[in-house]
Write a protein that holds these residues in place. Sequence first.
Motif, PDB file in Angstrom:
ATOM      1  N   LEU A 143       0.806  -1.215   0.000  1.00  0.00           N
ATOM      2  CA  LEU A 143       0.000   0.000   0.000  1.00  0.00           C
ATOM      3  C   LEU A 143       0.842   1.269   0.000  1.00  0.00           C
ATOM      4  O   LEU A 143       0.361   2.327  -0.391  1.00  0.00           O
ATOM      5  CB  LEU A 143      -0.955  -0.013   1.193  1.00  0.00           C
ATOM      6  CG  LEU A 143      -2.059  -1.064   1.105  1.00  0.00           C
ATOM      7  CD1 LEU A 143      -2.827  -1.146   2.406  1.00  0.00           C
ATOM      8  CD2 LEU A 143      -2.983  -0.769  -0.062  1.00  0.00           C
TER       9      LEU A 143
ATOM     10  N   THR B 163       0.936   2.927  -3.358  1.00  0.00           N
ATOM     11  CA  THR B 163      -0.313   3.397  -3.951  1.00  0.00           C
ATOM     12  C   THR B 163      -0.418   4.914  -3.830  1.00  0.00           C
ATOM     13  O   THR B 163       0.267   5.544  -3.026  1.00  0.00           O
ATOM     14  CB  THR B 163      -1.527   2.743  -3.280  1.00  0.00           C
ATOM     15  OG1 THR B 163      -1.562   3.127  -1.894  1.00  0.00           O
ATOM     16  CG2 THR B 163      -1.469   1.228  -3.385  1.00  0.00           C
TER      17      THR B 163
ATOM     18  N   SER C  68      -3.449   8.111  -3.964  1.00  0.00           N
ATOM     19  CA  SER C  68      -4.881   8.391  -3.947  1.00  0.00           C
ATOM     20  C   SER C  68      -5.239   9.857  -4.150  1.00  0.00           C
ATOM     21  O   SER C  68      -6.404  10.186  -4.324  1.00  0.00           O
ATOM     22  CB  SER C  68      -5.492   7.952  -2.606  1.00  0.00           C
ATOM     23  OG  SER C  68      -5.430   6.564  -2.475  1.00  0.00           O
TER      24      SER C  68
ATOM     25  N   LYS D 125      -7.889   7.262   2.525  1.00  0.00           N
ATOM     26  CA  LYS D 125      -6.817   6.263   2.504  1.00  0.00           C
ATOM     27  C   LYS D 125      -6.100   6.217   3.854  1.00  0.00           C
ATOM     28  O   LYS D 125      -5.896   5.144   4.413  1.00  0.00           O
ATOM     29  CB  LYS D 125      -5.824   6.576   1.388  1.00  0.00           C
ATOM     30  CG  LYS D 125      -4.655   5.625   1.357  1.00  0.00           C
ATOM     31  CD  LYS D 125      -3.666   6.027   0.286  1.00  0.00           C
ATOM     32  CE  LYS D 125      -2.386   5.217   0.380  1.00  0.00           C
ATOM     33  NZ  LYS D 125      -1.375   5.686  -0.569  1.00  0.00           N
TER      34      LYS D 125
END
Length: 103
Positions: free
Chosen positions: A76, A79, A81, A98
């Motif tokens: 994660l 990632t 967002s 998030k």
Amino acid sequence: MRTVIIGAEKVLPEGSEYPDMSLLSLVADTIMVCSNTNDWDWQVMSPLMIPGLFPYKDYVTKNDLVLWAQSNNFPLDDTYSCTSGNEECFLCKSCMAKKRIIQ
């Protein structure tokens, strides 16, 4: 075919508060990736827009995505967002959601 997967939960109309969750955005992102790499074998897609991928739910939330990622050892930290810029601001709705879910 090489694929970039995004976690768009559903296609929203153009002009929504999440501009990255539109069909036009997916097409534009695909063209940008292909153009920038000079490799036209790329596609940008969101498997969550495919009916039946999560057959046990009618609607997949960001929390569902994080739980799926954690159970599949998806990193994660890799990632992104944010909908407000090139770096995560941790102030927009996407960043705050998030952060809240991961903690």
